[in-house]
Design a protein around this motif. Structure first.
Motif, PDB file in Angstrom:
ATOM      1  N   GLU A 106      -2.335  13.555  -1.922  1.00  0.00           N
ATOM      2  CA  GLU A 106      -1.918  12.855  -0.709  1.00  0.00           C
ATOM      3  C   GLU A 106      -2.567  13.588   0.448  1.00  0.00           C
ATOM      4  N   SER A 107      -3.110  12.831   1.402  1.00  0.00           N
ATOM      5  CA  SER A 107      -3.887  13.464   2.462  1.00  0.00           C
ATOM      6  C   SER A 107      -3.711  12.690   3.752  1.00  0.00           C
ATOM      7  N   ASP A 108      -3.976  13.317   4.884  1.00  0.00           N
ATOM      8  CA  ASP A 108      -4.005  12.531   6.121  1.00  0.00           C
ATOM      9  C   ASP A 108      -5.429  12.456   6.678  1.00  0.00           C
ATOM     10  N   ARG A 125      -0.388   9.103   6.192  1.00  0.00           N
ATOM     11  CA  ARG A 125      -0.576   9.663   4.849  1.00  0.00           C
ATOM     12  C   ARG A 125      -1.206   8.620   3.931  1.00  0.00           C
ATOM     13  N   HIS A 127      -2.669   8.105  -0.209  1.00  0.00           N
ATOM     14  CA  HIS A 127      -2.924   8.612  -1.559  1.00  0.00           C
ATOM     15  C   HIS A 127      -4.402   8.430  -1.873  1.00  0.00           C
ATOM     16  N   TYR A 146      -8.357   4.672  -2.095  1.00  0.00           N
ATOM     17  CA  TYR A 146      -7.481   5.050  -0.985  1.00  0.00           C
ATOM     18  C   TYR A 146      -6.329   4.047  -0.861  1.00  0.00           C
ATOM     19  N   ALA A 149       0.183   5.564   2.021  1.00  0.00           N
ATOM     20  CA  ALA A 149       1.495   5.897   1.464  1.00  0.00           C
ATOM     21  C   ALA A 149       2.512   4.801   1.792  1.00  0.00           C
ATOM     22  N   CYS A 155       6.036   6.062  -4.298  1.00  0.00           N
ATOM     23  CA  CYS A 155       5.244   7.189  -4.779  1.00  0.00           C
ATOM     24  C   CYS A 155       5.545   8.498  -4.046  1.00  0.00           C
ATOM     25  N   GLN A 156       6.567   8.492  -3.190  1.00  0.00           N
ATOM     26  CA  GLN A 156       6.925   9.731  -2.487  1.00  0.00           C
ATOM     27  C   GLN A 156       7.221  10.843  -3.478  1.00  0.00           C
ATOM     28  N   GLY A 159       4.711  13.742  -6.025  1.00  0.00           N
ATOM     29  CA  GLY A 159       4.263  15.101  -5.752  1.00  0.00           C
ATOM     30  C   GLY A 159       4.556  16.061  -6.892  1.00  0.00           C
ATOM     31  N   VAL A 170       0.562   6.130  -8.952  1.00  0.00           N
ATOM     32  CA  VAL A 170       0.133   5.388  -7.765  1.00  0.00           C
ATOM     33  C   VAL A 170      -0.393   4.007  -8.182  1.00  0.00           C
TER      34      VAL A 170
END
Lengths: 248, 248
Positions: A106-108, A125, A127, A146, A149, A155-156, A159, A170
């Motif tokens: 997960e990325s921003d 955010r 995925h 991509y 979120a 999908c929280q 992690g 995902v």
């Protein structure tokens, strides 16, 4: 920017050599065979080493030759036809999908072009699911998918998962949405360092970049950036049952 | 052919420079602007001229830069999205087609790959229709469309016609047949001398080669080999009305 200038430029020497070499590959060599060394080849065709090298590079670009460290230059097998657009619209990871999930993070931070398609704002955010496509043990393509979120809120909890299991989680939530459509663009790119490793190529090697947009609920909900080896792949877009029958 | 060897190869120097240059293009330069000369650029980034040149070549391959004789290196406009697959299956030359007929010849020599698709035998007569695709005065693509003479028997008399009129006559007879389907492949190629001239590029420039197979009466009746400039084109494959709406 007319063509006047180009018309006066003669065909370069290496280009003629390339044509001659290409014919020699057809008639004298078999797939996988190692070519003579550059000195011998240059002597045989009566050209400078630099000219020979340009012609070899061109043939490599066209997928006729493979140059491998420690092995030398070999005659490449024909390009593999890789089906890109499925007959029915399906989400990535649906039954019959040829891609293997590798992992997910997960990325921003997403590339600007992807953020534009997804209409995400800075800090949102996303995925990023990494997948790979392999045929007969040879890597063909690498993909980053991509998915914002907000699109897959379930999908929280992913992690706690790792590797393919996390990627799978995902994809599974994505598949629960209704897919309304998809479109694709194809362009020439060069392999980024990370893709290059996955594709068993050096960074900068030419690749075909396929960007797929998945539409659901009237907006783009996921974007896949797939990087195919340009030396070994021919992308196929089948669009009709008639053609599928012929191809069979 | 594992990845072990590649993992030990560090990212080449020019590759890092390419990334730095690419960021500079985004932040400091505008489309069409001429870059400083190689000596000044090499000095600014503290690299050898050879390294700089490799990075510039890479950026040209990726469509970020254009290098023109007598002008220098300029910042390229974004790639043009070119629709490749129409929503409905249509013959070449049907209403709404973006290609302009240039001319047509009759020949008994076609590339081996085309002969395989058309299942023609040596000596079979084939019409070769040349077409071009231009956007805002800039050449985007060149095409050779191969139609066996046996498929369009009414075209025996086209020998008296010339140029676009002759091309048009072949297309028109083709359009009278029922089109059952079409499929496409996309691969990387390099511009042949003749295409290069039509595309305003030098021979050997990277191109995207789209091969379209037209199916009628249960067999392949025509094959188009379209050569798109890889530096300026992004090929788009729209497949759904939903996506068309979004794109609008």
């Amino acid at each position: 920017m007319g063509t006047t200038q180009l018309e006066t430029v003669p065909e370069p020497k290496y280009w003629h050599l390339k044509t001659v070499l290409s014919e020699a590959l057809d008639s004298e060599f078999t797939v996988g065979e190692i070519l003579p060394n550059e000195r011998d080849l240059a002597a045989r065709f009566g050209v400078a080493r630099a000219t020979l090298r340009q012609a070899l590079e061109q043939l490599e670009l066209e997928g006729r030759l493979q140059r491998r460290r420690g092995v030398g230059t070999t005659v490449a097998p024909p390009r593999v036809g890789v089906a890109v657009a499925p007959a029915r619209h399906t989400w990535p990871g649906a039954a019959g999908d040829d891609w293997q999930p590798v992992d997910a993070v997960e990325s921003d931070t997403v590339p600007a072009a992807v953020a534009r398609l997804l209409e995400t704002a800075a800090g949102d955010r996303v995925h990023i699911v990494r997948r790979s496509r392999v045929t007969q043990g040879r890597p063909l393509a690498a993909e980053l998918l991509y998915v914002p979120a907000a699109v897959v809120p379930g999908c929280q909890e992913t992690g706690v998962l790792n590797g393919p299991a996390r990627a799978h989680a995902v994809l599974q939530e994505l598949q629960s949405l209704e897919l309304e459509g998809q479109d694709r663009t194809v362009e020439l790119g060069s392999a980024r360092a990370e893709d290059a490793k996955q594709l068993d190529r050096l960074p900068g090697a030419p690749v075909l970049v396929v960007t797929t947009r998945y539409v659901s609920g009237g907006r783009t909900t996921a974007v896949a950036v797939s990087t195919y080896r340009a030396d070994t792949c021919r992308l196929t877009f089948g669009e009709s049952d008639a053609v599928a029958l012929l191809a069979g």
